[in-house]
Each structure stands twice: as structure tokens, then as C-alpha cells.
Motif scaffolding. Structure first.
Motif, PDB file in Angstrom:
ATOM      1  N   HIS A 181     -63.668 -29.107 -18.179  1.00  0.00           N
ATOM      2  CA  HIS A 181     -63.550 -27.744 -18.695  1.00  0.00           C
ATOM      3  C   HIS A 181     -64.666 -26.878 -18.106  1.00  0.00           C
ATOM      4  O   HIS A 181     -65.767 -27.365 -17.836  1.00  0.00           O
ATOM      5  CB  HIS A 181     -63.637 -27.722 -20.220  1.00  0.00           C
ATOM      6  CG  HIS A 181     -62.374 -28.153 -20.893  1.00  0.00           C
ATOM      7  ND1 HIS A 181     -61.225 -27.405 -20.874  1.00  0.00           N
ATOM      8  CD2 HIS A 181     -62.090 -29.276 -21.593  1.00  0.00           C
ATOM      9  CE1 HIS A 181     -60.274 -28.028 -21.545  1.00  0.00           C
ATOM     10  NE2 HIS A 181     -60.777 -29.178 -21.996  1.00  0.00           N
ATOM     11  N   ASP A 218     -62.414 -21.924 -22.201  1.00  0.00           N
ATOM     12  CA  ASP A 218     -61.931 -21.502 -20.886  1.00  0.00           C
ATOM     13  C   ASP A 218     -60.433 -21.160 -20.898  1.00  0.00           C
ATOM     14  O   ASP A 218     -59.808 -21.011 -19.859  1.00  0.00           O
ATOM     15  CB  ASP A 218     -62.249 -22.543 -19.805  1.00  0.00           C
ATOM     16  CG  ASP A 218     -61.519 -23.872 -19.975  1.00  0.00           C
ATOM     17  OD1 ASP A 218     -60.622 -23.983 -20.831  1.00  0.00           O
ATOM     18  OD2 ASP A 218     -61.869 -24.817 -19.242  1.00  0.00           O
ATOM     19  N   ASN A 219     -59.856 -21.040 -22.109  1.00  0.00           N
ATOM     20  CA  ASN A 219     -58.454 -20.671 -22.347  1.00  0.00           C
ATOM     21  C   ASN A 219     -57.465 -21.785 -22.022  1.00  0.00           C
ATOM     22  O   ASN A 219     -56.258 -21.540 -21.931  1.00  0.00           O
ATOM     23  CB  ASN A 219     -58.050 -19.405 -21.572  1.00  0.00           C
ATOM     24  CG  ASN A 219     -58.918 -18.217 -21.845  1.00  0.00           C
ATOM     25  OD1 ASN A 219     -59.854 -18.279 -22.656  1.00  0.00           O
ATOM     26  ND2 ASN A 219     -58.644 -17.118 -21.193  1.00  0.00           N
ATOM     27  N   THR A 220     -57.946 -23.002 -21.827  1.00  0.00           N
ATOM     28  CA  THR A 220     -57.064 -24.129 -21.541  1.00  0.00           C
ATOM     29  C   THR A 220     -57.277 -25.249 -22.551  1.00  0.00           C
ATOM     30  O   THR A 220     -58.270 -25.281 -23.273  1.00  0.00           O
ATOM     31  CB  THR A 220     -57.322 -24.725 -20.133  1.00  0.00           C
ATOM     32  OG1 THR A 220     -58.600 -25.373 -20.112  1.00  0.00           O
ATOM     33  CG2 THR A 220     -57.243 -23.664 -19.045  1.00  0.00           C
ATOM     34  N   LYS A 236     -56.557 -29.716 -22.546  1.00  0.00           N
ATOM     35  CA  LYS A 236     -56.303 -30.819 -21.626  1.00  0.00           C
ATOM     36  C   LYS A 236     -55.883 -32.068 -22.389  1.00  0.00           C
ATOM     37  O   LYS A 236     -56.333 -32.300 -23.510  1.00  0.00           O
ATOM     38  CB  LYS A 236     -57.555 -31.136 -20.797  1.00  0.00           C
ATOM     39  CG  LYS A 236     -57.955 -30.012 -19.842  1.00  0.00           C
ATOM     40  CD  LYS A 236     -59.181 -30.404 -19.020  1.00  0.00           C
ATOM     41  CE  LYS A 236     -59.607 -29.295 -18.077  1.00  0.00           C
ATOM     42  NZ  LYS A 236     -58.724 -29.095 -16.946  1.00  0.00           N
ATOM     43  N   THR A 248     -53.305 -30.219 -17.722  1.00  0.00           N
ATOM     44  CA  THR A 248     -54.023 -29.045 -18.216  1.00  0.00           C
ATOM     45  C   THR A 248     -52.985 -28.033 -18.678  1.00  0.00           C
ATOM     46  O   THR A 248     -52.081 -27.666 -17.912  1.00  0.00           O
ATOM     47  CB  THR A 248     -54.913 -28.431 -17.119  1.00  0.00           C
ATOM     48  OG1 THR A 248     -55.868 -29.412 -16.708  1.00  0.00           O
ATOM     49  CG2 THR A 248     -55.649 -27.198 -17.643  1.00  0.00           C
ATOM     50  N   CYS A 282     -52.111 -24.393 -19.666  1.00  0.00           N
ATOM     51  CA  CYS A 282     -52.547 -23.009 -19.483  1.00  0.00           C
ATOM     52  C   CYS A 282     -51.505 -22.095 -20.109  1.00  0.00           C
ATOM     53  O   CYS A 282     -50.322 -22.405 -20.095  1.00  0.00           O
ATOM     54  CB  CYS A 282     -52.681 -22.678 -17.999  1.00  0.00           C
ATOM     55  SG  CYS A 282     -53.813 -23.738 -17.101  1.00  0.00           S
ATOM     56  N   HIS A 333     -52.625 -19.624 -22.896  1.00  0.00           N
ATOM     57  CA  HIS A 333     -53.324 -18.781 -23.863  1.00  0.00           C
ATOM     58  C   HIS A 333     -54.151 -17.740 -23.112  1.00  0.00           C
ATOM     59  O   HIS A 333     -54.660 -17.998 -22.020  1.00  0.00           O
ATOM     60  CB  HIS A 333     -54.231 -19.614 -24.770  1.00  0.00           C
ATOM     61  CG  HIS A 333     -53.493 -20.365 -25.832  1.00  0.00           C
ATOM     62  ND1 HIS A 333     -52.819 -19.743 -26.856  1.00  0.00           N
ATOM     63  CD2 HIS A 333     -53.320 -21.703 -26.026  1.00  0.00           C
ATOM     64  CE1 HIS A 333     -52.274 -20.652 -27.642  1.00  0.00           C
ATOM     65  NE2 HIS A 333     -52.568 -21.862 -27.147  1.00  0.00           N
ATOM     66  N   GLU A 334     -54.295 -16.574 -23.700  1.00  0.00           N
ATOM     67  CA  GLU A 334     -55.030 -15.477 -23.073  1.00  0.00           C
ATOM     68  C   GLU A 334     -56.465 -15.354 -23.566  1.00  0.00           C
ATOM     69  O   GLU A 334     -57.185 -14.449 -23.163  1.00  0.00           O
ATOM     70  CB  GLU A 334     -54.284 -14.164 -23.304  1.00  0.00           C
ATOM     71  CG  GLU A 334     -52.931 -14.151 -22.623  1.00  0.00           C
ATOM     72  CD  GLU A 334     -52.143 -12.889 -22.912  1.00  0.00           C
ATOM     73  OE1 GLU A 334     -52.681 -11.951 -23.542  1.00  0.00           O
ATOM     74  OE2 GLU A 334     -50.969 -12.851 -22.510  1.00  0.00           O
ATOM     75  N   SER A 359     -55.221 -20.217 -30.759  1.00  0.00           N
ATOM     76  CA  SER A 359     -56.110 -19.494 -29.865  1.00  0.00           C
ATOM     77  C   SER A 359     -56.638 -18.221 -30.499  1.00  0.00           C
ATOM     78  O   SER A 359     -56.035 -17.665 -31.424  1.00  0.00           O
ATOM     79  CB  SER A 359     -55.331 -19.148 -28.582  1.00  0.00           C
ATOM     80  OG  SER A 359     -56.055 -18.273 -27.761  1.00  0.00           O
TER      81      SER A 359
END
Length: 143
Positions: free
Chosen positions: A70, A92-94, A96, A108, A110, A112-113, A132
Motif C-alpha cells: 500500500h 490510498d483508496n484501494t 488488497k 488490488t 480499485c 473508491h474515490e 470508504s
């Protein structure tokens, strides 16, 4: 058992009711954000502001695995009910999915904003729920 964290990046596991320390987790370089017991109760998964998740083994009384990948703080973590996979949620918006046996990131997620603040496996399934700071929940297929 009770797990507590502190500002000095140290955590301790206490036995109840006698209050004796079972294991102490040292070596973190930032705050402890999450902790989850392995389904068997023999290990502990922690997440931290230092961008990692770590697996701690009670019988070895220490860290046996550090999951790195991350770019920012890891806010939460979760074990899959089989105990072979963990999930991490990051600023970091991710998020895993990690294979504990091969010590590698399997996927991973991805989408989310903003910061992913929590993550949880649906018991006995391949579904993962994240929430989120972008005010959304997402349900993911972890396969």
C-alpha cells in the motif's frame, strides 16, 4: 484475551482474568489501526499507519509475516474464514487480498474515490465488503 495499542507503536495481548502479558508486538513505525484474530485463534493480523499489515504468531511470540504494497496507511484488515487469505483497506483508496502462504497480493481492488476505512470478508464466501470516506459501500468478488 485483550489486545491494546499505544502511541509508542507497541501493542500487547493480555490474558484474562489474571492480566498477564501473553505477547508484545514491537517494531511498528506508526500507529496501530486494526487487529483481527485468525479463525483458529493462533495468530493475530494487525494493520498500521506504516502502510503494512502483519501476521503475528502466538506460539512463536512474534511477527512471522509483513505484507507490503500500500502507498498510504492501512486502516483495517480482515481474515478470510479459511485462514489462508487476508484483506487490507488503505488510505490510498484501494484494498488488497493477500495470499498468506505465498506472501503475495492476489488482487488490488480499485474504485473508491477516497480512503477505504474498513474491510470484512463475508463468512464462508469469496465476498468482501469495504466502506470508504467517499460515503459508499462496495461488495467485491475476491476470486
Amino acid at each position: 484475551m485483550v489486545v491494546t495499542g499505544s502511541d509508542d507503536h507497541l501493542w500487547k495481548m493480555w490474558a484474562l482474568p489474571d492480566g498477564n502479558t501473553i505477547v508484545t508486538g514491537e517494531g511498528r513505525t506508526d500507529w496501530l489501526s486494526g487487529r483481527r484474530f485468525h479463525p483458529s485463534g493462533t495468530q493475530l493480523l494487525t494493520s498500521s499507519g506504516d502502510t503494512t499489515a502483519q501476521v503475528w504468531d502466538f506460539s512463536k511470540r512474534g511477527c512471522i509475516l509483513t505484507l507490503e504494497g500500500h502507498a498510504r496507511a492501512v486502516r483495517d484488515c480482515s481474515w478470510h474464514s479459511c485462514g489462508d487469505f487476508v484483506a487490507s483497506a488503505s488510505k490510498d483508496n484501494t484494498s488488497k487480498i493477500w495470499d498468506v502462504d505465498s506472501v503475495r497480493c492476489r488482487h488490488t481492488m480499485c474504485g473508491h474515490e477516497d480512503s477505504v476505512n474498513s474491510i470484512e470478508f463475508l463468512p464462508f464466501s469469496n465476498a468482501v465488503l469495504t466502506n470508504s470516506a467517499d460515503k459508499t459501500l462496495s461488495l467485491w468478488d475476491a476470486r
